[in-house]
Design a protein around this motif. Structure first.
Motif, PDB file in Angstrom:
ATOM      1  N   SER A  19       0.825  -1.206   0.000  1.00 26.45           N
ATOM      2  CA  SER A  19       0.000   0.000   0.000  1.00 26.45           C
ATOM      3  C   SER A  19       0.858   1.254   0.000  1.00 26.45           C
ATOM      4  O   SER A  19       0.482   2.279  -0.555  1.00 26.45           O
ATOM      5  CB  SER A  19      -0.986   0.000   1.170  1.00 26.45           C
ATOM      6  OG  SER A  19      -0.341  -0.301   2.364  1.00 26.45           O
ATOM      7  N   LYS A  22       1.863   1.812  -3.553  1.00 28.47           N
ATOM      8  CA  LYS A  22       0.758   2.369  -4.331  1.00 28.47           C
ATOM      9  C   LYS A  22       0.595   3.851  -4.069  1.00 28.47           C
ATOM     10  O   LYS A  22       0.339   4.629  -4.970  1.00 28.47           O
ATOM     11  CB  LYS A  22      -0.542   1.639  -3.977  1.00 28.47           C
ATOM     12  CG  LYS A  22      -0.786   0.433  -4.843  1.00 28.47           C
ATOM     13  CD  LYS A  22      -2.120  -0.180  -4.509  1.00 28.47           C
ATOM     14  CE  LYS A  22      -2.222  -1.578  -5.080  1.00 28.47           C
ATOM     15  NZ  LYS A  22      -3.206  -2.383  -4.353  1.00 28.47           N
ATOM     16  N   GLU A  23       0.734   4.235  -2.792  1.00 24.94           N
ATOM     17  CA  GLU A  23       0.612   5.654  -2.454  1.00 24.94           C
ATOM     18  C   GLU A  23       1.718   6.469  -3.102  1.00 24.94           C
ATOM     19  O   GLU A  23       1.488   7.579  -3.556  1.00 24.94           O
ATOM     20  CB  GLU A  23       0.679   5.843  -0.935  1.00 24.94           C
ATOM     21  CG  GLU A  23      -0.660   5.701  -0.271  1.00 24.94           C
ATOM     22  CD  GLU A  23      -0.527   5.605   1.244  1.00 24.94           C
ATOM     23  OE1 GLU A  23       0.337   6.287   1.804  1.00 24.94           O
ATOM     24  OE2 GLU A  23      -1.301   4.828   1.830  1.00 24.94           O
ATOM     25  N   GLN A  26       1.322   7.804  -6.561  1.00 26.05           N
ATOM     26  CA  GLN A  26       0.266   8.799  -6.768  1.00 26.05           C
ATOM     27  C   GLN A  26       0.764   9.896  -7.714  1.00 26.05           C
ATOM     28  O   GLN A  26       1.625  10.683  -7.360  1.00 26.05           O
ATOM     29  CB  GLN A  26      -0.108   9.397  -5.403  1.00 26.05           C
ATOM     30  CG  GLN A  26      -1.429  10.120  -5.369  1.00 26.05           C
ATOM     31  CD  GLN A  26      -2.612   9.197  -5.583  1.00 26.05           C
ATOM     32  OE1 GLN A  26      -3.179   9.179  -6.668  1.00 26.05           O
ATOM     33  NE2 GLN A  26      -2.992   8.451  -4.573  1.00 26.05           N
ATOM     34  N   LYS A  86      -4.109  12.702 -18.628  1.00 25.60           N
ATOM     35  CA  LYS A  86      -4.642  11.569 -17.872  1.00 25.60           C
ATOM     36  C   LYS A  86      -4.996  10.412 -18.817  1.00 25.60           C
ATOM     37  O   LYS A  86      -4.586   9.275 -18.588  1.00 25.60           O
ATOM     38  CB  LYS A  86      -5.866  11.986 -17.058  1.00 25.60           C
ATOM     39  CG  LYS A  86      -6.344  10.876 -16.144  1.00 25.60           C
ATOM     40  CD  LYS A  86      -7.401  11.321 -15.159  1.00 25.60           C
ATOM     41  CE  LYS A  86      -7.816  10.128 -14.309  1.00 25.60           C
ATOM     42  NZ  LYS A  86      -8.751  10.485 -13.252  1.00 25.60           N
ATOM     43  N   ILE A  90      -3.257   6.708 -18.857  1.00 19.17           N
ATOM     44  CA  ILE A  90      -4.046   5.479 -18.729  1.00 19.17           C
ATOM     45  C   ILE A  90      -3.739   4.540 -19.889  1.00 19.17           C
ATOM     46  O   ILE A  90      -3.514   3.344 -19.698  1.00 19.17           O
ATOM     47  CB  ILE A  90      -5.553   5.798 -18.643  1.00 19.17           C
ATOM     48  CG1 ILE A  90      -5.858   6.522 -17.313  1.00 19.17           C
ATOM     49  CG2 ILE A  90      -6.392   4.521 -18.722  1.00 19.17           C
ATOM     50  CD1 ILE A  90      -7.204   7.204 -17.265  1.00 19.17           C
ATOM     51  N   ALA A  95      -2.790   3.202 -13.656  1.00 16.69           N
ATOM     52  CA  ALA A  95      -4.137   3.022 -13.132  1.00 16.69           C
ATOM     53  C   ALA A  95      -4.844   4.373 -13.047  1.00 16.69           C
ATOM     54  O   ALA A  95      -4.267   5.327 -12.539  1.00 16.69           O
ATOM     55  CB  ALA A  95      -4.077   2.385 -11.752  1.00 16.69           C
ATOM     56  N   PRO A  96      -6.080   4.436 -13.553  1.00 22.25           N
ATOM     57  CA  PRO A  96      -6.816   5.710 -13.545  1.00 22.25           C
ATOM     58  C   PRO A  96      -6.893   6.329 -12.139  1.00 22.25           C
ATOM     59  O   PRO A  96      -6.779   7.548 -11.987  1.00 22.25           O
ATOM     60  CB  PRO A  96      -8.208   5.339 -14.037  1.00 22.25           C
ATOM     61  CG  PRO A  96      -8.026   4.075 -14.792  1.00 22.25           C
ATOM     62  CD  PRO A  96      -6.863   3.364 -14.177  1.00 22.25           C
ATOM     63  N   GLU A  97      -7.063   5.472 -11.101  1.00 20.53           N
ATOM     64  CA  GLU A  97      -7.210   6.013  -9.755  1.00 20.53           C
ATOM     65  C   GLU A  97      -5.892   6.518  -9.162  1.00 20.53           C
ATOM     66  O   GLU A  97      -5.888   7.157  -8.124  1.00 20.53           O
ATOM     67  CB  GLU A  97      -7.872   4.979  -8.821  1.00 20.53           C
ATOM     68  CG  GLU A  97      -7.095   3.690  -8.646  1.00 20.53           C
ATOM     69  CD  GLU A  97      -7.474   2.627  -9.698  1.00 20.53           C
ATOM     70  OE1 GLU A  97      -8.044   2.985 -10.748  1.00 20.53           O
ATOM     71  OE2 GLU A  97      -7.200   1.436  -9.454  1.00 20.53           O
ATOM     72  N   SER A  98      -4.783   6.252  -9.847  1.00 20.31           N
ATOM     73  CA  SER A  98      -3.501   6.747  -9.323  1.00 20.31           C
ATOM     74  C   SER A  98      -3.145   8.110  -9.910  1.00 20.31           C
ATOM     75  O   SER A  98      -2.129   8.689  -9.567  1.00 20.31           O
ATOM     76  CB  SER A  98      -2.382   5.748  -9.641  1.00 20.31           C
ATOM     77  OG  SER A  98      -2.085   5.759 -11.016  1.00 20.31           O
ATOM     78  N   LYS A 100      -4.140  12.024 -10.375  1.00 18.74           N
ATOM     79  CA  LYS A 100      -4.986  13.132  -9.947  1.00 18.74           C
ATOM     80  C   LYS A 100      -4.625  14.377 -10.752  1.00 18.74           C
ATOM     81  O   LYS A 100      -3.464  14.745 -10.835  1.00 18.74           O
ATOM     82  CB  LYS A 100      -4.739  13.444  -8.461  1.00 18.74           C
ATOM     83  CG  LYS A 100      -5.061  12.289  -7.531  1.00 18.74           C
ATOM     84  CD  LYS A 100      -6.470  12.390  -6.987  1.00 18.74           C
ATOM     85  CE  LYS A 100      -6.813  11.209  -6.074  1.00 18.74           C
ATOM     86  NZ  LYS A 100      -6.786   9.894  -6.768  1.00 18.74           N
TER      87      LYS A 100
END
Ligand SMILES: [Zn+2]
Length: 102
Positions: A19, A22-23, A26, A86, A90, A95-98, A100
């Motif tokens: 985790s 993953k952070e 970002q 973005k 992708i 990953a789209p959620e990574s 911002k």
């Protein structure tokens, strides 16, 4: 006996390595006004150990037909490409959620 993480030495169920990784992945896309009022799109937060940032910036430059540099692990592209970067990232496998966009 549970499996032990080779990174932190904790049992897998207590391990936070994944985790944390993953952070750290970002990615933040933002625009910045620089010298002479030029707008730059800045991509920060890419883990250079996992991603070839120079290669990525090359692809971005040809995709958006603009100049750019890699500075302190950030990609700086001339112009405002925030809306499209973005999508591009992708399609490049992020990953789209990574990602911002600010
Ligand atoms: Zn661990």
């Amino acid at each position: 006996m549970s499996e032990i993480c080779i990174k932190c030495g904790l049992p897998k169920e207590l391990c936070m390595c994944e985790s944390i990784a993953k952070e750290s992945q970002q990615i933040i896309v933002k625009t910045e006004k620089k010298k002479f009022g030029k707008i730059y799109t800045i991509i920060t937060g890419i883990d250079q150990k996992e991603i070839n940032i120079k290669e990525l910036s090359k692809k971005l430059k040809s995709k958006f037909a603009s100049g750019g540099t890699v500075k302190e692990g950030n990609i700086e592209l001339q112009g405002n490409h925030k809306q499209h970067i973005k999508e591009f990232l992708i399609s490049a496998g992020f990953a789209p959620e990574s990602i911002k966009a600010r």
